[in-house]
Design an enzyme around this catalytic site. Structure first.
Site, PDB file in Angstrom:
ATOM      1  N   GLU B  64     136.316  68.161  66.149  1.00  0.00           N
ATOM      2  CA  GLU B  64     134.872  68.043  65.949  1.00  0.00           C
ATOM      3  C   GLU B  64     134.130  67.773  67.253  1.00  0.00           C
ATOM      4  OE1 GLU B  64     137.147  66.640  64.014  1.00  0.00           O
ATOM      5  OE2 GLU B  64     136.690  67.140  61.929  1.00  0.00           O
ATOM      6  N   PHE B 126     138.667  57.222  50.074  1.00  0.00           N
ATOM      7  CA  PHE B 126     139.399  58.047  51.034  1.00  0.00           C
ATOM      8  C   PHE B 126     138.418  58.800  51.935  1.00  0.00           C
ATOM      9  CE2 PHE B 126     141.390  62.226  52.016  1.00  0.00           C
ATOM     10  CZ  PHE B 126     142.328  61.744  52.917  1.00  0.00           C
ATOM     11  N   GLN B 127     138.626  58.713  53.226  1.00  0.00           N
ATOM     12  CA  GLN B 127     137.775  59.349  54.247  1.00  0.00           C
ATOM     13  C   GLN B 127     136.313  58.912  54.146  1.00  0.00           C
ATOM     14  OE1 GLN B 127     138.685  63.632  54.404  1.00  0.00           O
ATOM     15  NE2 GLN B 127     140.263  63.143  55.916  1.00  0.00           N
ATOM     16  N   LYS B 176     129.310  64.399  48.743  1.00  0.00           N
ATOM     17  CA  LYS B 176     129.911  65.567  48.097  1.00  0.00           C
ATOM     18  C   LYS B 176     129.281  65.817  46.723  1.00  0.00           C
ATOM     19  CE  LYS B 176     134.435  67.619  47.232  1.00  0.00           C
ATOM     20  NZ  LYS B 176     135.882  67.393  47.134  1.00  0.00           N
ATOM     21  N   MET B 485     136.946  60.717  90.702  1.00  0.00           N
ATOM     22  CA  MET B 485     135.901  59.740  90.982  1.00  0.00           C
ATOM     23  C   MET B 485     136.434  58.318  90.830  1.00  0.00           C
ATOM     24  SD  MET B 485     132.897  59.652  92.178  1.00  0.00           S
ATOM     25  CE  MET B 485     131.608  60.850  91.830  1.00  0.00           C
TER      26      MET B 485
END
Lengths: 176, 573
Positions: B64, B126-127, B176, B485
C-alpha cells in the site's frame, strides 16, 4: 497569559478529537474546555481556557483553530466584556454539628444544597471561576469528599465599552 | 418452488450498492486512475470495479505504501488529486507514511480505506484499526461514512477539500456494511462547508504595501516555494521578477517555480543551498516569500534568518504566516492571484544595482563544486550527466538524503512540475513509486527516479508495476552501499562512528531488475556513464541502472544544524 477562546464549530463526528489533538500536538496548554450545543442545530460552541506564552503563540492558536474545516468562527473574548461561568458540584463532609454552619456559609454564594445524607452534603455552585474557587477553599476545612467542575463557558456581553474591558480576565488570572 | 432467477435480476436492476455509488462518484470527479490494493473490507469495492466498466483504470501495487507514493507522484506532476484505495487495518496503516508525506508537502490526495462492518466497529474485529483516530492529525480532513446516503456527498466534498485552498490528503473510511449495502440511487452530492472558505484574492492594501516597500528597498530578494507551482503561477512569477529585476531563491520543493538557468535565479536556499542564495537572504533588506513555509531546513537558526529584512509573506494558508518568521506584510492569497495584482502595480524600483552586482559576484565566486573521480563515479558529476542526457527536461523523483540534495543542486530545473521529492517528511522509499505515478500522469515524458541504494530497497517491490503497466521509468541508483546522509552526519558530527549506516550486503540490482523482467545495467566507471545513460534513456521500457558512486563524498555546502545562514561550511573546495 490566560486566554478565553470561543470556537463555533460544525457538529461533525470527531470534531472535538480533531481540535484537542491539534492543540495537544502543537503544544498548546488547555486549562479547561467545555462543549455544548448552540441554538442552531448542527452547530456547537467550544469554550477553551488556555495558557499562552506570548502574542505570537496566541495568533498561531487562533489561526490553527480557524484552519480546521469544521471551525466556523473563532473569537478571543479575553479582552472583551464577557460573562464567564462554570458550575461545580462539591460533596462535603457534614455532621449534625456542622450542617447548619455550612448551609449558612454557602448561602452567601447563592449555592444550593442538592443532596443531603447522614454524613455529607452535595452543593451546587455556579459563577465566575474565582467565586467557585473561593467557596471551595472555604469548604475545604470541613473535608471535601468529592469535587467536579464543568470548565468555563463564556459569552461576550451585549454592550462592549470602547476601551479594553478586562476585569473578568484579571480576575481569572489572579486566581489562576 | 422454482425461482426465476432472471426475473429477480430485472426487478433489482434499479438498485445499486454503496460500492457502485463510490464508482459513480469517482467518475463524476473525473478520476483517471486509482492506485490501490484489495483486501477483505474492500472486497465489495473491488467487485464494483470489476463489474462496472469504469472510466478510470486501477493500478495494482505490491504494497500500500507503493500505491500512495505513486498517487503522490501522479498528483504532483499532473496537478490532479491522487486517488488511493486500501483495505482496513493493515492496509490502512501501511498508508500512514504516505498520508503524512502528502500532508507535509501539501499534495492533494483522496484516500479510501475499507473498514470492518458497522456492527463490529469497536470490538477489535479482524483487521480493524481506528483509522479515523490514527489519521486525524495527518489529514486535512477525514470522514467515516456511517450512512449510505452520505456517500456521494462525502466523496464530492473530499475532492473539493483536497484540491482547494492549501491542498492536502483527505481520507474516507468506508465500513464494509456500507459498501455492500444495496440501495436506491437518488442521493444528492451537494455540500455546505461554512467553516472552509479559503481566501484566494489578496487584500489590495497588503499588495500595495509590498510594492511600496520594493520602491524603498535596496536589497530585495524573492523566496519562491511550491505554492507557486500549486497555483500554476510560474509565468506570473517570471514576469514579476523581470519587471522588478529581483533575484530569486527557490526552496527545495519550489525548484522549477522559477527557471533555474535564468540569470536572476540564485538556486536553492537552505541547509544545502547555494552560497549565493543563502547569502542573499541573510543580507537582504526585503524578503518576499511566495508560497513557502519557512521550513527549518530552509531557515537554519531563525535568529540569523534574514536578520536585516522586512518580510512579506504571500501564502494561501494564514496559519503559515508568522509561524516561524516574524512577518511585517502578511498577504493571504493564492500565489497566482497575488502575483496578478502585483503585476498591475506601477513598477517603481529602488536602486538595486549594487545589490544585483553583489549577488551575481557571489554566484560567480562561489558556485557549487565537487571533486571528479574516475571510479567510483562522482555523484554530482553523474547528476550533471543525467541532466545533459535527458535534455534537462525529464521528470526527476527522489527519496531523501544525499542523492536528493545532489539532484536538487545539479539537475537544473527550468520548468515547473518536473521535480518530485519528499521534502517535509523526508521519506525514504518515496522516489521510486512516485516515479510510477508521474509516468502514469505523463506517459510520453522521460521520468527518471534518482534513488539511493537504501531508499530503493524500501519500496523496490513496485518494480512489478513497471512490468505490468509497461512504464518506461528509468531508475538511477546512486549506489554507495551506505545510508549516505546518515554516514555524512556521523562523519561530521559523531567523530566518524559509522553506526549501522554502512551496508555490508546489497542485492545485485541488475539481476534483481532482470528477475522482474526489466533491463538492468551497471556502471562503475566515469567513462562508461554517458553511453550507459544514453542507452538507458533511449530504451523503450523500464531500466534500472546501478551506478557505483563514491562513498566518502559529502553534500556541500552546508549550514550545520543550529547554525545561521551566514555560517555555511564547505563553500569552496
Amino acid at each position: 497569559m490566560k486566554r478565553i477562546i470561543i470556537a463555533t464549530v460544525q457538529d461533525r463526528g470527531g470534531v472535538l478529537n480533531r481540535i484537542t489533538g491539534m492543540l495537544n500536538r502543537r503544544q498548546f496548554n488547555i486549562e479547561s474546555i467545555s462543549v455544548g450545543a448552540s441554538d442552531v442545530k448542527g452547530i456547537s460552541k467550544m469554550t477553551f481556557v488556555v495558557e499562552i506564552a506570548d502574542k505570537q503563540k496566541l495568533e498561531q492558536l487562533t489561526k490553527q483553530l480557524n484552519k480546521q474545516i469544521d471551525v466556523i468562527k473563532v473569537l478571543d473574548v479575553t479582552e472583551k466584556a464577557i460573562v464567564a461561568r462554570e458550575l461545580a458540584l462539591i460533596k462535603v463532609v457534614a455532621t449534625n454539628q456542622t450542617r447548619a454552619e455550612i448551609m449558612t456559609l454557602i448561602s452567601a454564594f447563592r449555592a444550593d444544597v442538592i443532596d443531603v445524607s447522614k454524613d455529607s452534603l452535595m452543593i451546587q455552585v455556579t459563577g465566575k471561576p474565582e467565586k467557585v474557587d473561593a467557596l471551595i477553599s472555604l469548604l475545604r476545612p470541613y473535608g471535601i469528599k468529592d469535587l467536579t467542575k464543568t470548565g468555563l463557558t463564556a459569552f461576550p456581553r451585549g454592550y462592549q465599552p470602547e476601551q479594553g474591558f478586562s476585569s473578568e480576565l484579571n480576575n481569572i488570572s489572579a486566581h489562576g | 418452488m422454482k425461482v426465476n432467477a432472471n426475473q429477480e435480476v430485472e426487478v433489482k436492476s434499479d438498485l445499486v450498492t454503496g460500492s457502485d455509488l463510490l464508482v459513480q462518484a469517482l467518475e463524476k470527479a473525473n478520476v483517471e486512475v486509482v492506485f490501490g490494493y484489495p483486501g477483505g473490507a474492500v472486497l465489495p469495492i473491488y467487485d464494483a470495479l470489476h463489474r462496472n466498466n469504469t472510466a478510470f483504470k486501477h493500478v495494482l501495487s505490491r504494497h500500500e505504501q507503493g500505491s500512495i507514493h505513486a498517487a503522490e507522484g501522479y498528483a504532483r506532476v499532473s496537478g490532479k488529486p491522487g486517488v488511493v484505495i486500501a483495505t482496513s487495518g493493515p492496509g490502512a496503516t501501511n498508508l500512514i507514511t504516505g498520508i503524512t508525506d502528502a500532508m507535509m508537502d501539501s499534495i492533494p490526495l483522496v484516500v479510501f480505506t475499507g473498514q470492518v462492518a458497522e456492527q463490529v466497529i469497536g470490538t477489535d474485529a479482524f483487521q480493524e484499526a481506528d483509522v479515523m483516530g490514527i489519521t486525524t492529525p495527518i489529514t486535512k480532513y477525514n470522514y467515516q461514512v456511517n450512512d449510505i446516503a452520505d456517500l456521494p456527498r462525502v466523496v464530492n466534498e473530499a475532492f473539493h477539500v483536497a484540491t482547494t485552498g492549501r491542498p492536502g490528503p483527505v481520507l474516507i473510511d468506508i465500513p464494509k456494511s456500507i459498501s455492500e449495502k444495496v440501495t436506491i440511487n437518488d442521493y444528492e452530492d451537494d455540500f455546505y462547508l461554512p467553516g472552509y472558505q479559503p481566501t484566494i484574492y489578496p487584500n489590495p492594501i497588503q499588495i500595495s504595501k509590498v510594492t511600496n516597500e520594493l520602491s524603498k528597498a535596496k536589497k530585495p530578494v524573492i523566496l519562491a516555494g511550491a505554492g507557486v507551482l500549486f497555483a500554476e503561477a510560474t509565468e506570473e512569477l517570471k514576469q514579476f521578477v523581470n519587471n522588478w529585476e529581483i533575484p530569486v531563491v527557490t526552496t527545495l520543493l519550489g525548484l522549477g517555480s522559477y527557471p533555474g538557468d535564468d540569470n536572476l535565479s540564485l538556486g536553492m536556499g537552505g541547509m544545502h543551498g547555494t552560497y549565493a542564495a543563502n547569502r542573499a537572504i541573510y543580507e537582504s533588506d526585503f524578503l518576499i516569500n511566495i508560497g513557502a513555509r519557512f521550513d527549518d531546513r530552509l531557515t537554519g537558526n531563525l535568529k540569523y534568518f534574514a536578520p536585516h529584512a522586512k518580510v512579506a509573506h504571500i501564502d494561501i494558508d494564514p496559519a503559515e504566516i508568522g509561524k516561524n518568521v516574524e512577518t511585517e506584510i502578511p498577504v493571504v492569497a493564492d500565489a497566482k492571484q497575488a502575483l496578478n495584482v502585483l503585476l498591475q502595480q506601477e513598477v517603481n524600483r529602488g536602486d538595486y544595482t549594487a545589490w544585483l552586482d553583489k549577488v551575481k559576484k557571489n554566484q560567480k565566486d562561489y558556485p557549487l563544486w565537487y571533486n571528479r573521480g574516475e571510479s567510483p563515479i562522482s555523484p554530482q558529476w553523474l547528476i550533471e550527466q543525467v541532466h545533459e542526457k535527458s535534455g534537462g527536461e525529464a521528470v526527476v523523483t527522489t527519496d531523501v538524503g544525499q542523492h536528493q540534495m545532489w539532484a536538487a543542486q545539479f539537475y537544473t530545473f527550468k520548468n515547473p512540475n518536473n521535480w518530485v521529492t519528499s521534502g517535509g517528511l523526508g521519506t525514504m522509499g518515496f522516489g521510486f513509486p512516485a516515479a510510477i505515478g508521474a509516468q502514469i500522469a505523463k506517459p510520453d515524458k522521460l521520468v527518471i527516479s534518482v534513488v539511493g541504494d537504501g531508499g530503493f530497497q524500501m519500496t523496490l517491490q513496485e518494480l512489478s508495476i513497471l512490468k505490468s503497466q509497461n512504464l518506461p521509468v528509468k531508475v538511477v541508483i546512486l549506489n554507495n552501499d551506505a545510508l549516505g546522509m546518515v554516514r555524512q552526519w556521523q562523519e561530521t558530527f559523531y567523530e566518524e562512528r559509522y553506526s549501522h549506516s554502512l551496508f555490508s550486503e546489497n542485492p545485485d540490482f541488475v539481476k534483481l531488475a532482470e528477475s522482474y523482467g526489466i533491463k538492468g545495467m551497471r556502471v562503475s566507471d566515469e567513462k562508461n556513464v554517458p553511453a550507459a545513460l544514453e542507452e538507458a534513456f533511449s530504451h523503450d521500457g523500464p531500466v534500472v541502472i546501478d551506478c557505483r558512486i563514491d562513498r566518502d563524498t559529502c553534500v556541500y555546502p552546508m549550514i550545520a544544524p543550529g547554525k545561521g545562514m551566514h555560517e555555511m561550511i564547505g563553500v569552496t573546495k
